[in-house]
Design an enzyme around this catalytic site. Structure first.
Site, PDB file in Angstrom:
ATOM      1  N   HIS A  68      10.805  15.819  21.814  1.00 57.87           N
ATOM      2  CA  HIS A  68       9.382  15.691  21.868  1.00 57.87           C
ATOM      3  C   HIS A  68       9.688  16.374  20.231  1.00 57.87           C
ATOM      4  O   HIS A  68       9.519  17.458  19.975  1.00 57.87           O
ATOM      5  CB  HIS A  68       8.849  16.990  22.786  1.00 57.87           C
ATOM      6  CG  HIS A  68       7.821  17.054  22.794  1.00 57.87           C
ATOM      7  ND1 HIS A  68       6.635  17.798  23.818  1.00 57.87           N
ATOM      8  CD2 HIS A  68       6.850  16.899  21.441  1.00 57.87           C
ATOM      9  CE1 HIS A  68       5.931  17.940  23.297  1.00 57.87           C
ATOM     10  NE2 HIS A  68       5.354  18.077  21.998  1.00 57.87           N
ATOM     11  N   HIS A  70       7.013  16.255  16.575  1.00 58.30           N
ATOM     12  CA  HIS A  70       5.713  15.693  15.725  1.00 58.30           C
ATOM     13  C   HIS A  70       6.456  15.052  13.820  1.00 58.30           C
ATOM     14  O   HIS A  70       6.476  16.367  13.529  1.00 58.30           O
ATOM     15  CB  HIS A  70       5.060  16.534  15.405  1.00 58.30           C
ATOM     16  CG  HIS A  70       4.114  16.984  17.571  1.00 58.30           C
ATOM     17  ND1 HIS A  70       3.520  16.540  17.401  1.00 58.30           N
ATOM     18  CD2 HIS A  70       4.921  17.680  17.936  1.00 58.30           C
ATOM     19  CE1 HIS A  70       3.102  16.855  18.945  1.00 58.30           C
ATOM     20  NE2 HIS A  70       3.525  17.575  19.001  1.00 58.30           N
ATOM     21  N   LEU A  71       6.425  13.892  13.589  1.00 62.92           N
ATOM     22  CA  LEU A  71       7.122  13.893  12.322  1.00 62.92           C
ATOM     23  C   LEU A  71       6.024  13.354  11.772  1.00 62.92           C
ATOM     24  O   LEU A  71       6.449  13.992  10.289  1.00 62.92           O
ATOM     25  CB  LEU A  71       8.098  12.727  12.166  1.00 62.92           C
ATOM     26  CG  LEU A  71       9.399  12.865  12.913  1.00 62.92           C
ATOM     27  CD1 LEU A  71      10.010  11.541  12.934  1.00 62.92           C
ATOM     28  CD2 LEU A  71      10.081  13.414  12.765  1.00 62.92           C
ATOM     29  N   ARG A  72       4.801  13.879  11.726  1.00 58.89           N
ATOM     30  CA  ARG A  72       3.583  14.200  10.404  1.00 58.89           C
ATOM     31  C   ARG A  72       2.855  12.857  10.079  1.00 58.89           C
ATOM     32  O   ARG A  72       2.675  12.904   9.430  1.00 58.89           O
ATOM     33  CB  ARG A  72       3.305  15.194  10.075  1.00 58.89           C
ATOM     34  CG  ARG A  72       3.690  16.358  10.648  1.00 58.89           C
ATOM     35  CD  ARG A  72       2.927  16.891  12.234  1.00 58.89           C
ATOM     36  NE  ARG A  72       3.168  17.865  12.156  1.00 58.89           N
ATOM     37  CZ  ARG A  72       2.107  18.308  13.303  1.00 58.89           C
ATOM     38  NH1 ARG A  72       1.394  17.914  14.458  1.00 58.89           N
ATOM     39  NH2 ARG A  72       2.882  20.242  13.812  1.00 58.89           N
ATOM     40  N   ASN A 102       0.167  11.595  17.977  1.00 59.52           N
ATOM     41  CA  ASN A 102      -0.881  12.047  17.152  1.00 59.52           C
ATOM     42  C   ASN A 102      -0.934  12.880  15.381  1.00 59.52           C
ATOM     43  O   ASN A 102      -0.913  13.676  15.307  1.00 59.52           O
ATOM     44  CB  ASN A 102      -1.344  14.118  17.346  1.00 59.52           C
ATOM     45  CG  ASN A 102      -0.042  14.935  17.592  1.00 59.52           C
ATOM     46  OD1 ASN A 102       1.182  14.624  17.211  1.00 59.52           O
ATOM     47  ND2 ASN A 102      -0.250  16.266  17.562  1.00 59.52           N
ATOM     48  N   ASP A 160       0.190  14.136  24.053  1.00 59.68           N
ATOM     49  CA  ASP A 160       0.724  15.353  23.850  1.00 59.68           C
ATOM     50  C   ASP A 160      -0.238  15.540  22.502  1.00 59.68           C
ATOM     51  O   ASP A 160      -0.180  15.281  21.710  1.00 59.68           O
ATOM     52  CB  ASP A 160       2.179  15.665  23.474  1.00 59.68           C
ATOM     53  CG  ASP A 160       2.204  16.855  23.085  1.00 59.68           C
ATOM     54  OD1 ASP A 160       1.955  17.399  23.893  1.00 59.68           O
ATOM     55  OD2 ASP A 160       2.512  17.070  21.634  1.00 59.68           O
ATOM     56  N   HIS A 240       7.503  20.356  27.663  1.00 59.79           N
ATOM     57  CA  HIS A 240       7.068  22.065  27.424  1.00 59.79           C
ATOM     58  C   HIS A 240       6.710  22.993  28.218  1.00 59.79           C
ATOM     59  O   HIS A 240       5.726  23.599  28.382  1.00 59.79           O
ATOM     60  CB  HIS A 240       6.008  22.438  26.023  1.00 59.79           C
ATOM     61  CG  HIS A 240       5.356  21.505  26.344  1.00 59.79           C
ATOM     62  ND1 HIS A 240       3.678  21.790  26.656  1.00 59.79           N
ATOM     63  CD2 HIS A 240       4.569  20.873  24.642  1.00 59.79           C
ATOM     64  CE1 HIS A 240       3.369  21.302  26.112  1.00 59.79           C
ATOM     65  NE2 HIS A 240       3.684  20.694  25.639  1.00 59.79           N
ATOM     66  N   ASP A 315      10.034  20.646  19.962  1.00 60.84           N
ATOM     67  CA  ASP A 315       8.639  20.319  20.440  1.00 60.84           C
ATOM     68  C   ASP A 315       8.400  20.528  18.468  1.00 60.84           C
ATOM     69  O   ASP A 315       7.281  21.621  18.315  1.00 60.84           O
ATOM     70  CB  ASP A 315       7.637  21.141  21.262  1.00 60.84           C
ATOM     71  CG  ASP A 315       6.171  21.306  21.176  1.00 60.84           C
ATOM     72  OD1 ASP A 315       5.825  19.858  20.201  1.00 60.84           O
ATOM     73  OD2 ASP A 315       5.424  21.807  21.485  1.00 60.84           O
ATOM     74  N   HIS A 319       4.090  23.325   9.934  1.00 58.34           N
ATOM     75  CA  HIS A 319       3.420  23.144   9.383  1.00 58.34           C
ATOM     76  C   HIS A 319       3.518  23.528   8.097  1.00 58.34           C
ATOM     77  O   HIS A 319       4.085  24.619   8.214  1.00 58.34           O
ATOM     78  CB  HIS A 319       2.090  23.795  10.418  1.00 58.34           C
ATOM     79  CG  HIS A 319       2.317  23.697  11.834  1.00 58.34           C
ATOM     80  ND1 HIS A 319       1.229  22.556  11.334  1.00 58.34           N
ATOM     81  CD2 HIS A 319       1.499  23.644  13.030  1.00 58.34           C
ATOM     82  CE1 HIS A 319       0.693  21.865  12.754  1.00 58.34           C
ATOM     83  NE2 HIS A 319       1.258  22.716  14.034  1.00 58.34           N
TER      84      HIS A 319
END
Lengths: 439, 316
Positions: A68, A70-72, A102, A160, A240, A315, A319
């Site tokens: 899980h 998020h590599l953006r 996402n 997600d 999660h 997860d 940011h």
């Protein structure tokens, strides 16, 4: 040209404590890697033409896969890129990451899947497994083109970030994913009941004057999705898990044995509770689902230890400072986690003898590949050489400087961790050497 | 002069019980000064205070402004939308900008709980929370305590019913824990949909019935009911709320202790949480609260900024 290539030639790991429950291994041995695959695992292998890596009693395991992440990229490269995120993954000891859809644009068709995989091929330091969106634009209104995405290489599907709120939509998504025998990774949150809450509903929400969301917002969604998985026969993976209620629902479903359900827990839900939030309103502790009560944390931890929760997942949610240095209610949800997840579990659970090395390998390497339907990786001749060397005694303090990922919004800044990856080998190629990412 | 140990006043718990009593004591002196023809004192001469009201406010802001003027502080007003996306500048940048201007104190009103901490961490100035989201409003609480003490002669031992949308009330968020600290007994009186997530976290008991609780109350503290929060999800209607939880003549005559007092932080919704007859009753102390507000805020600023001389000297 691909950045990760099956390394030509021979690499010999000398004096490794080899742990692999799939091979029934916990022995001191040498591992010979030839052309990206394991050629032999044996005591005192002699290979005069091989590059020698003295492991010196450190622990070698099949390469961990983070389910899980998020590599953006594409779209939010200021937070993280496939390059920077996979560097962070290597630094944290992972040989592969499953990346959520996402991004901007959303990964909801074959072209987007291909684009991410191409970028990963060109810039990635570890393996990148791509999840496609379940619904177009993650809007929860219309199925995404899963066949197209599977053909392009998607390994699973997830909306997600938001749970699918409409139960009919979720039912249809599970049914359609069944066609391709792909897992559906569910962000289980009833948004109506959560009502915009930014922390757990309870003592802390009242004390800090922040809108809370009840634990039941997760449990209800988990129970709904399990029931729908039972109805459809689809493979469901609960992301999660953060509440005792969700743990109970998963435990019941597994005991009943009539539904294909798996689950993951994050380090922040295993090792932090809502009490970490104090009057300083640290926004690095704002995540979805939120940090819960101590009773919830203990329930999640017990489920992780006994295997009710199958896998560890970070997860990883990078940011930028301007998205976190804000009023708590305005700050983005999420903490980075790729670099701290494995050291935290090693230090807090394995070193404390609450989790065996063998079960550690189950949670971080065996189960994730099983959940995604990937080829198993084992410390045995013939297996692809994705493996990680951990030094259980190596310590560090988690600081912004220590983190190599692009974003530094870690919930664990200031923590001391013990048990660090020193070598990460992907397809025989060394991407982490002596704890440093190979540029 | 009794100072205040905490640099900032963000939560009522930033003050000790002794400090709260010293504020109330100094406020009494300032209140007397506020009755004079010339109300201005030189105590905060040369000090700079910013009133940063990032959410609409009339009474709190006027009250602070008056308090600042009467203490001879130099003050300036800054208003903007509290949303960074609308304003185009983050609260942190605003804080750093003002910090560079060498400000002594900031009064901040903000839409989101905990936001004053962003100022506290970024600035050298003292920060006073003028109300943050659904969190706290500590100076309102100090003026409430002042009013209660003046009317009842004490705070400890009193039973205080806080009636209304307690969940969304920063007034209650400070008042309940303060009452608990001071040895009083706060009761949150509201339907469950208006109760805090965990009322005990505020040190309060819970009642769902005003009629049952009223005979025990020494202080009936009514909160403003916001129309948009009474449209069917939490309570069915303002009309029904007024019927079940509104303070009216009948309840005052038949259920309330004769010597109980009635308070409201304002602005009031006449006919919803309080009827005009109740407002007009001599036991209703709403304007006394407003009057106390200026004096209490003078006392807090004076004690936090360490004004010259003690109040008694200043008052002579």
């Amino acid at each position: 040209m691909s950045r990760l290539q099956p390394a030509k030639g021979k690499l010999l790991l000398k004096g490794a404590r080899c742990v692999d429950p799939q091979a029934g291994l916990d022995v001191l041995a040498d591992i010979l890697i030839t052309d990206g695959s394991i050629a032999a695992v044996d005591t005192a292998i002699d290979a005069p033409d091989a590059e020698i890596l003295e492991v010196g009693g450190r622990v070698v395991v099949p390469g961990p896969v983070d389910l899980h992440v998020h590599l953006r990229e594409p779209g939010q490269e200021y937070k993280e890129t496939i390059e920077s995120g996979t560097r962070a993954a290597a630094h944290g000891g992972w040989t592969g990451v499953g990346v959520m859809a996402n991004t901007h644009p959303v990964v909801d068709d074959g072209a987007q899947v291909r684009s991410v995989l191409n970028k990963a091929d060109a810039t990635g330091l570890v393996r990148v497994y791509v999840y496609g969106a379940l619904t177009r634009g993650l809007r929860g209104e219309q199925l995404a083109e899963m066949a197209d995405m599977v053909a392009a290489g998607a390994v699973g599907f997830s909306d997600d970030g938001h749970g699918i709120q409409n139960p009919l939509m979720m039912r249809r998504a599970l049914q359609y994913a069944l066609v391709f025998d792909k897992v559906v990774l569910a962000h289980a949150e009833d948004e109506k009941l959560a009502d915009g809450g930014v922390v757990n509903e309870g003592l802390v929400s009242t004390r800090l004057g922040l809108p809370g969301q009840p634990a039941l917002a997760e449990e209800l969604a988990v129970r709904r999705d399990i029931a729908l998985a039972r109805l459809t026969g689809a493979r469901l993976h609960i992301c999660h898990v953060s509440t005792a209620g969700a743990v109970a629902a998963i435990r019941e479903a597994k005991a009943a044995g009539d539904v294909a359900v798996t689950a993951e827990a994050t380090p922040h839900h295993l090792f932090l509770n809502e009490d970490a939030l104090d009057v300083r309103y640290n926004t690095n502790l704002k995540m979805a689902p939120p940090l819960r009560s101590e009773a919830d944390r203990v329930a999640v931890l017990e489920a992780f230890l006994d295997g009710t929760i199958d896998a560890l997942a970070s997860d990883h949610a990078p940011h930028a400072p301007q998205e976190k240095e804000l009023e708590f209610e305005l700050a983005q949800f999420g903490t980075v986690g790729l670099e701290t997840a494995l050291p935290l579990v090693l230090g807090e659970l394995v070193a404390a003898e609450r989790l065996s090395w063998s079960d550690f390998v189950q949670r971080v390497a065996v189960a994730p590949r099983r959940i995604l339907g990937l080829e198993p990786v084992s410390l045995a001749a013939g297996s692809v050489a994705d493996l990680t060397v951990f030094d259980p005694a190596a310590k560090t303090k988690v600081t912004k400087d220590w983190l190599v990922g692009k974003s530094k919004n870690s919930a664990f800044l200031g923590w001391g961790v013990r048990g660090l990856a020193t070598e990460v080998i992907v397809g025989g190629q060394r991407v982490l050497k002596e704890g440093c990412v190979v540029v | 002069m009794a100072g205040i140990a905490s640099k900032h006043l963000i939560r009522i718990e930033d003050l000790t019980v002794d400090e709260i009593y010293s504020v109330l004591e100094n406020a009494a002196t300032f209140k007397e000064i506020n009755t004079r023809t010339i109300k201005k004192l030189p105590t905060l001469r040369g000090r700079t205070i910013i009133n940063m009201f990032l959410e609409p406010s009339t009474r709190t802001r006027s009250s602070f402004e008056l308090a600042e003027k009467r203490l001879s502080a130099d003050s300036l007003n800054f208003s903007a939308s509290s949303s960074a996306t609308v304003k185009g500048e983050s609260l942190l940048d605003t804080a750093e900008t003002f910090d560079a201007m060498k400000i002594d104190m900031v009064i901040v009103r903000h839409r989101y709980g905990g936001s004053p901490w962003i100022l506290a961490e970024a600035m050298d100035a003292h920060i006073i929370n003028g109300g943050d989201g659904i969190h706290q409003h500590p100076t309102q609480t100090l003026l409430d305590l002042f009013t209660i003490q003046e009317a009842k002669g004490r705070i400890a031992g009193l039973t205080v019913g806080i009636v209304g949308d307690i969940y969304h009330s920063r007034v209650a968020g400070s008042l309940a824990p303060a009452l608990k600290m001071m040895g009083a007994r706060p009761i949150c009186i509201a339907p469950p949909s208006y109760q805090p997530d965990v009322p005990e976290a505020l040190g309060a008991e819970v009642s769902h019935s005003l009629d049952e609780a009223l005979p025990d109350l020494d202080v009936v503290y009514l909160l403003r009911i916001q129309g948009e929060r009474a449209q069917g999800l939490s309570v069915p209607s303002l009309r029904e709320y007024a019927t079940v939880y509104g303070m009216n003549q009948w309840r005052m005559d038949n259920l309330m202790k004769p010597d109980a007092i009635i308070m409201h932080p304002g602005p009031m919704n006449r006919g919803v949480e309080i009827t005009p007859e109740v407002i007009a009753d001599s036991r209703s102390l709403v304007l006394d609260q407003v009057n106390a507000g200026v004096a209490v805020r003078m006392a807090v600023m004076y004690q936090m900024l360490g004004g010259e001389g003690d109040v008694a000297t200043a008052a002579r």
